[in-house]
Each structure stands twice: as structure tokens, then as C-alpha cells.
Write an enzyme that holds these catalytic residues in place. Sequence first.
Site, PDB file in Angstrom:
ATOM      1  N   SER A   1       0.847  -1.192   0.000  1.00  0.00           N
ATOM      2  CA  SER A   1       0.000   0.000   0.000  1.00  0.00           C
ATOM      3  C   SER A   1       0.878   1.235   0.000  1.00  0.00           C
ATOM      4  O   SER A   1       2.004   1.208   0.514  1.00  0.00           O
ATOM      5  CB  SER A   1      -0.899   0.013   1.241  1.00  0.00           C
ATOM      6  OG  SER A   1      -1.546   1.259   1.396  1.00  0.00           O
TER       7      SER A   1
ATOM      8  N   TYR B   1      -1.227  -0.799  10.241  1.00  0.00           N
ATOM      9  CA  TYR B   1      -1.388  -1.124   8.823  1.00  0.00           C
ATOM     10  C   TYR B   1      -0.182  -0.656   8.025  1.00  0.00           C
ATOM     11  O   TYR B   1       0.392  -1.410   7.232  1.00  0.00           O
ATOM     12  CB  TYR B   1      -2.672  -0.473   8.303  1.00  0.00           C
ATOM     13  CG  TYR B   1      -2.968  -0.747   6.852  1.00  0.00           C
ATOM     14  CD1 TYR B   1      -3.587  -1.931   6.469  1.00  0.00           C
ATOM     15  CD2 TYR B   1      -2.652   0.185   5.868  1.00  0.00           C
ATOM     16  CE1 TYR B   1      -3.869  -2.189   5.136  1.00  0.00           C
ATOM     17  CE2 TYR B   1      -2.928  -0.061   4.533  1.00  0.00           C
ATOM     18  CZ  TYR B   1      -3.537  -1.243   4.175  1.00  0.00           C
ATOM     19  OH  TYR B   1      -3.805  -1.491   2.855  1.00  0.00           O
TER      20      TYR B   1
END
EC number: 1.-.-.-
Length: 281
Positions: free
Chosen positions: A146, A159
Site C-alpha cells: 500500500s 497497517y
Amino acid sequence: MGRFEGKVAVVTGAGAGIGKACALAIAREGGRVVVADIDGSAAIACTAQIAAEAGHALALAIDIADAQAVAALFETAERHFGGVDLLVNNASAMHLTPRDRAILELELAVWDQTMATNLRGTLLCCRQAIPRMIARGGGAIVNMSSCQGLSGDTALTSYAASKAAMNMLSSSLATQYGHAQIRCNAVAPGLIMTERLLAKLDACMQTHLRRHQLLPRVGRPEDVAALVAFLLSDDAAFITGQVVCIDGGMLAHVPTYADGGNSRAARPAGETAEADAAPRC
């Protein structure tokens, strides 16, 4: 003839969103796909769509943080399809992101569970896939990272850290098993409008995020799937150990690009220059 004729792919988190788009893209080019997701009904629905398009797929419900379950997943893939050539590690603990806060507000349980799925789960899948790929003369792995793993944020601490670690895991795997004809790359999506994200982001936040893109539309799961399919295919035979961003240019510009005083900033379709003077969301 499709690029994945004769190939077997395992795609985790394939019940919806980017993972589903990847599974469909591989199947449409002749690959046989193991559709793995913690939501068994979503995996079955994806498999049914592949079958309706004359593809071949097998649905399996799995928690990739469970080592025994991951071993069973790959044993089933090998028994059903004869081996594993391709792996897309897409599963991620997205349900934890609302509780994934700044460091001092972060629950350690959120950190631990995020790492267990995003990082440990990816490692477990790679450890099962690599020997099977070696037995078939090589293979290709794409780990779904990401843009959050490439820059800091005011939240999403766990995350982001898990995705940054995934980038290095990808480089390590590429370095350690390139001699065995196994390639590994990470893909780092930016703003990709999955159904889950559409349900979570209000119009104000969508507008804010779009101002930081250089292209005048949001990303779609199919955009990411096209990149993943390329990296898995022989078209990318000399590409390994890379982190490839697919973010519409979100990380490519100077921080002031989307400021109200920058008349050159990209505007959503139909928005006039006067909007630059309006209060920001």
C-alpha cells in the site's frame, strides 16, 4: 491463448475488491485459481462468477494467520490442480483499520492482529508456495502492499508498518529465491474505490483525497488487477524485487500541490477555479 494457460494461482482475500478483480483477471487469461478468503460465501460467489465465464476455480475459506490452515490451503490447491505457479498475497485485516490509531492511542491487540494477518499471513503463504514453485521450475509472487507503507500518516500505524515490512519481505524473497526462477514484487495501491472503501469514505473525504491525485479519476480494482496480472506474467520476466505504486500520482507531487492557493492543482471533473477559494473539507 491467455498468459496464464496451464498455470495455477492462489489468491488470498479474493472474495471482494482488489483480490476478486485479480482472481477474475487471472482466470480470464486461462489460469486456474484458488479463491481464498476468510469469508467463505464471498469466495464461493467469486468462484461462481469465474465458472460462469468458463473459467476454473476452487473456493476455500481460510484465516491466513493460522499456519495449519495455510498449509491445508496449499495442500488442497496441489491436490486439486496439481501444483502452484502463482501467488497473490492480498488478504489484509481491513476490519481493524477503524481502531488503528496513532501510536499512543493504539491498542496493542490491534497491532498484534494486524501483523498476524498482513505480515505473518503473507509469510506463511510464501513459505508454502515457494517449495511448490521450485518443484515446477519457478513461479511468481505479488504481495499487495500500500502507499500507506511508503509515507507516514496520523493514524493507521499498524497497517502502514505491516505494509512497509511487506515491501522488505518481497525484496528478501526475490533475493533469496531468484536463483530458483521465482520472482516476487510488491504492488502499492493508492486510492482504489472498492465497495468497502466507498462505504467508509464520505463525499468530503473523497474530494480531499482526489485533490492529491494527478489523474482526474479514482482508481478501480481492475486497474490494480491489470498491474498484478502483468507482474505475474512472462511479460514481466525480468522484473523482481520491486515495489510498484499504482496511485494516480498521489505520491509523485510536492506536498503543496493540493493546497487551496495552488491554481494548478487538479480539480474533480466539473469543478471551477473558484472552488480553490472555498473552505476545505
